[in-house]
Design a protein around this motif. Structure first.
Motif, mmCIF file in Angstrom:
data_model
loop_
_atom_site.group_PDB
_atom_site.id
_atom_site.type_symbol
_atom_site.label_atom_id
_atom_site.label_comp_id
_atom_site.label_asym_id
_atom_site.label_seq_id
_atom_site.Cartn_x
_atom_site.Cartn_y
_atom_site.Cartn_z
ATOM 1 N N ASN A 72 0.707 -0.946 -0.193
ATOM 2 C CA ASN A 72 -0.147 -0.151 0.380
ATOM 3 C C ASN A 72 0.780 1.200 0.261
ATOM 4 O OD1 ASN A 72 -2.616 -1.423 1.064
ATOM 5 N ND2 ASN A 72 -1.421 -1.764 2.132
ATOM 6 N N SER A 107 2.449 -5.794 8.497
ATOM 7 C CA SER A 107 2.647 -5.539 7.825
ATOM 8 C C SER A 107 4.143 -4.914 6.777
ATOM 9 C CB SER A 107 2.435 -3.876 8.744
ATOM 10 O OG SER A 107 1.848 -3.001 8.059
ATOM 11 N N ASN A 151 4.892 -1.419 2.433
ATOM 12 C CA ASN A 151 4.519 -0.585 2.427
ATOM 13 C C ASN A 151 5.210 0.988 2.346
ATOM 14 O OD1 ASN A 151 1.302 -2.072 2.853
ATOM 15 N ND2 ASN A 151 2.484 -2.840 4.703
ATOM 16 N N ASP A 200 7.034 -4.398 9.212
ATOM 17 C CA ASP A 200 6.910 -3.190 7.839
ATOM 18 C C ASP A 200 8.604 -3.441 7.643
ATOM 19 O OD1 ASP A 200 4.867 -1.880 6.590
ATOM 20 O OD2 ASP A 200 4.170 -1.877 9.135
ATOM 21 N N SER A 243 9.430 -2.022 4.437
ATOM 22 C CA SER A 243 8.403 -0.868 3.685
ATOM 23 C C SER A 243 9.373 0.095 3.798
ATOM 24 C CB SER A 243 7.404 -1.068 4.592
ATOM 25 O OG SER A 243 7.267 -1.605 5.291
#
Length: 206
Positions: A69, A95, A98, A132, A135
């Protein structure tokens, strides 16, 4: 919901909130379980005062998975701003891959995230959540004020493949091995010798 029957939010583009007050890109309310959030682009261009959240979840995000995302918050508006705000913790929250970009310039509370406390930048968020690892926190460089496709070298093909997601919001095929982040799959148009060198360097390193 249950494993194998998750609620899924895939290939959405959320933007254009020209209003004051509290604004949410994604807002998850109440008790939830088994939720997948994949390949979404959320952009809040904060011009007016108010609290802004690109992603907000009340209660523990049990068995929630966020991948590929873009959560972007930019603009001079005052008020507290967060790319991601989780009001209660969960050991089953996942997560990764991202982009959390906090580009807010107004006010004094401009945080990448909230997890037990405000987390100013990506490193602080990673430490607090143990999530993450792959990320990023980079400007997605959207093409225009109302065009939230990106031509960012830093985000190009930096996602991870997710079974069952083979196209983007427009039906464009996604790269099977290294999809782009966000709702839009894109071809990178190199804009200068510097950008060409940057991409070649990244390819060499990887």
């Amino acid at each position: 919901n249950a494993l194998g029957s998750e609620t899924e939010y895939i290939n959405n583009a959320t933007y254009n909130f020209p209003t004051s007050g509290t604004v949410y890109g994604f807002y998850f309310l109440g008790t939830r379980d088994y939720v997948n959030v994949y390949h979404n682009t959320v952009h809040l261009d904060v011009q007016l005062a108010g609290t802004k959240y690109a992603f907000y979840a009340t209660t523990a995000p049990n068995n929630h998975t966020l991948k590929n995302n873009i959560f972007s918050v930019q603009g001079p508006g005052t008020g507290s701003k967060y790319c991601i705000y989780i009001s209660a913790t969960s050991t089953s929250f996942v997560s990764d891959y991202n982009d959390f970009y906090m580009g807010g310039t107004g006010g004094t509370v401009n945080n990448v995230g909230y997890w037990t406390a405000a987390r100013t930048n990506l490193a602080a968020w990673q430490t607090a959540t143990s999530q993450d690892a792959n990320s990023l926190s980079v400007n997605p460089e959207f093409l225009a004020v109302n065009d939230f496709r990106t031509n960012s070298i830093a985000l190009y093909q930096m996602g991870t493949p997710i079974p069952g997601i083979s196209t983007d919001i427009f039906g464009t095929p996604r790269n099977a091995n290294n999809p782009c982040l966000g709702a839009f799959e894109y071809t990178l148009y190199l804009r200068s010798e510097e950008h060409t060198s940057e991409l070649q360097s990244r390819i060499t390193i990887s």
